[in-house]
Scaffold this motif. Structure first.
Motif, PDB file in Angstrom:
ATOM      1  N   UNK A 159       0.729  -1.529   0.153  1.00 11.50           N
ATOM      2  CA  UNK A 159      -0.146  -0.198  -0.137  1.00 11.50           C
ATOM      3  C   UNK A 159       1.244   0.938   0.068  1.00 11.50           C
ATOM      4  N   UNK A 160       0.708   2.545  -0.838  1.00 11.46           N
ATOM      5  CA  UNK A 160       1.625   3.651  -0.373  1.00 11.46           C
ATOM      6  C   UNK A 160       1.914   3.731  -1.767  1.00 11.46           C
ATOM      7  N   UNK A 161       3.012   4.747  -2.015  1.00  9.94           N
ATOM      8  CA  UNK A 161       3.658   5.284  -3.084  1.00  9.94           C
ATOM      9  C   UNK A 161       3.436   3.971  -3.778  1.00  9.94           C
ATOM     10  N   UNK A 162       4.170   3.336  -4.229  1.00 15.06           N
ATOM     11  CA  UNK A 162       4.548   2.693  -4.680  1.00 15.06           C
ATOM     12  C   UNK A 162       3.647   1.944  -5.307  1.00 15.06           C
ATOM     13  N   UNK A 163       2.649   1.031  -4.735  1.00 16.34           N
ATOM     14  CA  UNK A 163       1.167   0.507  -5.156  1.00 16.34           C
ATOM     15  C   UNK A 163       0.775   1.424  -5.748  1.00 16.34           C
ATOM     16  N   UNK A 164       0.766   0.591  -7.231  1.00 14.38           N
ATOM     17  CA  UNK A 164      -0.469   0.842  -8.579  1.00 14.38           C
ATOM     18  C   UNK A 164      -2.161   1.068  -7.925  1.00 14.38           C
ATOM     19  N   UNK A 165      -2.572   0.114  -7.240  1.00  8.24           N
ATOM     20  CA  UNK A 165      -3.907   0.320  -6.294  1.00  8.24           C
ATOM     21  C   UNK A 165      -3.421  -0.274  -4.806  1.00  8.24           C
ATOM     22  N   UNK A 166      -3.915   0.216  -3.892  1.00  8.81           N
ATOM     23  CA  UNK A 166      -3.784   0.068  -2.504  1.00  8.81           C
ATOM     24  C   UNK A 166      -3.940  -2.409  -2.534  1.00  8.81           C
ATOM     25  N   UNK A 167      -3.367  -2.347  -1.654  1.00  6.55           N
ATOM     26  CA  UNK A 167      -2.871  -3.656  -1.709  1.00  6.55           C
ATOM     27  C   UNK A 167      -2.117  -4.851  -2.619  1.00  6.55           C
ATOM     28  N   UNK A 168      -1.779  -4.050  -3.654  1.00  4.60           N
ATOM     29  CA  UNK A 168      -0.881  -4.563  -5.002  1.00  4.60           C
ATOM     30  C   UNK A 168      -0.319  -5.998  -4.617  1.00  4.60           C
ATOM     31  N   UNK A 169      -0.335  -7.084  -5.478  1.00  6.86           N
ATOM     32  CA  UNK A 169      -0.071  -7.956  -5.036  1.00  6.86           C
ATOM     33  C   UNK A 169       1.745  -7.972  -5.571  1.00  6.86           C
ATOM     34  N   UNK A 170       2.483  -8.061  -5.097  1.00  4.01           N
ATOM     35  CA  UNK A 170       4.146  -7.500  -6.210  1.00  4.01           C
ATOM     36  C   UNK A 170       5.347  -9.069  -5.518  1.00  4.01           C
ATOM     37  N   UNK A 171       6.403  -9.279  -6.809  1.00  2.00           N
ATOM     38  CA  UNK A 171       7.400 -10.197  -6.222  1.00  2.00           C
ATOM     39  C   UNK A 171       8.352  -9.033  -6.000  1.00  2.00           C
ATOM     40  N   UNK A 172       9.702 -10.256  -5.686  1.00  2.00           N
ATOM     41  CA  UNK A 172      11.177 -10.006  -4.867  1.00  2.00           C
ATOM     42  C   UNK A 172      10.995  -8.531  -4.974  1.00  2.00           C
ATOM     43  N   UNK A 173      11.219  -8.443  -6.927  1.00  2.00           N
ATOM     44  CA  UNK A 173      11.724  -7.263  -7.690  1.00  2.00           C
ATOM     45  C   UNK A 173      11.316  -6.179  -7.522  1.00  2.00           C
ATOM     46  N   UNK A 174      10.160  -6.050  -6.917  1.00  2.00           N
ATOM     47  CA  UNK A 174       9.801  -4.653  -6.496  1.00  2.00           C
ATOM     48  C   UNK A 174      10.296  -3.576  -6.183  1.00  2.00           C
ATOM     49  N   UNK A 175      10.492  -2.504  -6.281  1.00  2.00           N
ATOM     50  CA  UNK A 175      11.102  -1.352  -5.740  1.00  2.00           C
ATOM     51  C   UNK A 175       9.742  -0.595  -4.999  1.00  2.00           C
ATOM     52  N   UNK A 176      10.497  -0.643  -4.226  1.00  2.00           N
ATOM     53  CA  UNK A 176      10.003   0.063  -2.480  1.00  2.00           C
ATOM     54  C   UNK A 176       9.569   1.729  -2.493  1.00  2.00           C
ATOM     55  N   UNK A 177       9.079   2.347  -2.193  1.00  2.00           N
ATOM     56  CA  UNK A 177       9.181   4.320  -2.120  1.00  2.00           C
ATOM     57  C   UNK A 177       8.968   3.862  -0.761  1.00  2.00           C
ATOM     58  N   UNK A 178       9.443   5.349  -0.674  1.00  2.00           N
ATOM     59  CA  UNK A 178       9.070   6.329   0.913  1.00  2.00           C
ATOM     60  C   UNK A 178       7.878   6.192   1.123  1.00  2.00           C
ATOM     61  N   UNK A 179       7.296   5.830   2.434  1.00  2.00           N
ATOM     62  CA  UNK A 179       6.350   5.915   2.905  1.00  2.00           C
ATOM     63  C   UNK A 179       5.237   3.939   2.376  1.00  2.00           C
ATOM     64  N   UNK A 180       5.738   3.469   1.791  1.00  2.00           N
ATOM     65  CA  UNK A 180       4.997   1.660   1.177  1.00  2.00           C
ATOM     66  C   UNK A 180       4.768   1.768   2.656  1.00  2.00           C
ATOM     67  N   UNK A 181       3.892   0.320   2.756  1.00  2.00           N
ATOM     68  CA  UNK A 181       3.096  -0.200   3.745  1.00  2.00           C
ATOM     69  C   UNK A 181       3.617  -1.761   3.027  1.00  2.00           C
ATOM     70  N   UNK A 182       4.099  -2.890   3.791  1.00  2.00           N
ATOM     71  CA  UNK A 182       4.484  -3.694   2.643  1.00  2.00           C
ATOM     72  C   UNK A 182       4.272  -4.824   4.150  1.00  2.00           C
ATOM     73  N   UNK A 183       3.467  -5.623   3.490  1.00  2.00           N
ATOM     74  CA  UNK A 183       2.865  -7.521   4.309  1.00  2.00           C
ATOM     75  C   UNK A 183       3.848  -8.587   3.630  1.00  2.00           C
ATOM     76  N   UNK A 184       4.935  -8.793   3.832  1.00  2.00           N
ATOM     77  CA  UNK A 184       5.295 -10.250   3.519  1.00  2.00           C
ATOM     78  C   UNK A 184       4.436 -11.111   3.782  1.00  2.00           C
ATOM     79  N   UNK A 185       4.245 -11.999   2.322  1.00  2.00           N
ATOM     80  CA  UNK A 185       3.338 -13.636   2.351  1.00  2.00           C
ATOM     81  C   UNK A 185       4.413 -14.679   2.127  1.00  2.00           C
ATOM     82  N   UNK A 186       4.671 -15.236   3.249  1.00  2.00           N
ATOM     83  CA  UNK A 186       5.290 -17.055   3.113  1.00  2.00           C
ATOM     84  C   UNK A 186       4.151 -17.953   2.634  1.00  2.00           C
TER      85      UNK A 186
END
Ligand SMILES: Nc1nc2c(ncn2[C@@H]2O[C@H](COP(=O)(O)OP(=O)(O)OP(=O)(O)O)[C@@H](O)[C@H]2O)c(=O)[nH]1
Ligand SMILES: [Mg+2]
Length: 302
Positions: free
Chosen positions: A275-302
């Motif tokens: 969620x946040x500046x680097x997400x195209x939409x809130x809760x976007x699912x991304x892979x390991x190489x997604x580049x983060x931005x200041x203010x992002x919220x990240x939820x990691x799934x195992x």
């Protein structure tokens, strides 16, 4: 230099109890204060004054230069009631003679040796201008380096890679603070200083510690200088992320953040939600190489 107002600045920004005096060389030991900025804090250290000849061992030169080499960035300070340009040139030259560059070079190389037979790999996204990866492998194997990460930024030549094996040149991002803006003659001295330095490379902040002018911007300038971002980790199922951000390098990826949070999140990483500046939409699912931005919220799934 001495008496430019380093202790005054440290005290104004952090509340640290540093001794302020018109006597030369009042501060004799590194003095620390914490500057709150948004939801993080910067540790500021006032070094004793750096003087001409410091790089040859004068005064506490070696200790101060060692402190500078181990810092994340430098705040140089000059006095607008004196000769700020001469002082700035002196500081730059003493630092340079100690192998500390304050202006970002066009290209940078770091050769990180590895054990095991993983070979020579290039990382960091720079470009080789006069050679190929095979040339680099050949060069390194001449030095018996057969397994290494070659981290390059910007434009890099084979010579620069060879030099990096020997020299201890380092770059420190730098801000220049020109104090005593209230003093007679300050505007003229500031104009001379402005003409001589490239403010795209070294931001110049005129201030008056005594009149509390120009101090509000310094936290933001330090944040930008350090090229860091804040990322907030959230547990799956929780509504809110941790209030304490993870502070990481600009350009970091999801997997690099995971590694810093917990080795298990790194080892067992499947995907993340952002969620946040680097997400195209809130809760976007991304892979390991997604580049983060200041203010992002990240939820990691195992
Ligand atoms: N006019 C003017 N004087 C200032 C300002 N800031 C500091 N000073 C004065 O400059 C003198 C030196 O201040 P310090 O903060 O002790 O300077 P310093 O760089 O820490 O000095 P050393 O630790 O001795 O190297 C003191 O007399 C301060 O009151 C300012 O903004 N304007
Ligand atoms: Mg001082």
């Amino acid at each position: 230099p001495t008496n430019v107002g380093k202790s005054s600045l440290l005290t104004s920004l952090t509340g640290a109890k540093a001794e302020i005096s018109q006597v030369d060389v009042t501060t004799r030991r590194p003095t620390v204060g914490m500057l709150p900025y948004k939801d993080i804090q910067f540790q500021l250290v006032e070094a004793p004054a750096l003087v001409e000849g410091a790089s040859d061992g004068r005064m506490e030169g070696p200790q101060i230069l060692g402190l500078a080499r181990n810092s994340d960035g430098l705040i140089l300070m000059v006095d607008l009631s004196g000769d700020p340009l001469r002082d700035f040139n002196m500081l730059r030259s003493e630092l340079e003679r100690a192998g500390i560059m304050i202006e970002k070079p066009e290209g940078e190389v770091e050769v990180i040796r590895r054990s095991g037979g993983a070979g020579v790999q290039m990382i960091g996204g720079g470009t080789l201008v006069d050679c190929t990866l095979d040339d680099v492998r050949r060069l390194l194997s001449n030095y018996r380096i057969n397994s290494a990460l070659v981290k390059i930024r910007g434009k890099v030549t084979l010579d620069m890679i060879e030099e990096s094996l020997f020299s201890s040149l380092t770059f420190k991002p730098t801000i220049l603070i020109a104090n005593k803006l209230d003093a007679p003659g300050a505007p003229e001295n500031l104009a001379r200083l402005r003409e001589a330095i490239d403010e795209d490379k070294i931001p110049l902040i005129p201030v008056s510690c005594n009149r509390r002018i120009g101090l509000e911007d310094i936290g933001h300038q330090i944040f930008r200088m350090l090229r860091i971002i804040r990322v907030y980790a959230k547990e799956p199922g929780e509504k809110k992320p941790s209030p304490k951000p993870l502070v990481i390098e600009e350009g970091s990826t999801v997997i690099e953040a995971a590694k810093k949070l917990h080795s298990k999140l790194y080892r067992e990483f499947k995907y993340a939600r952002i969620w946040g500046p680097s997400a195209k939409y809130p809760g976007q699912r991304v892979g390991s190489n997604h580049i983060l931005m200041d203010g992002d919220i990240i939820e990691i799934r195992l």
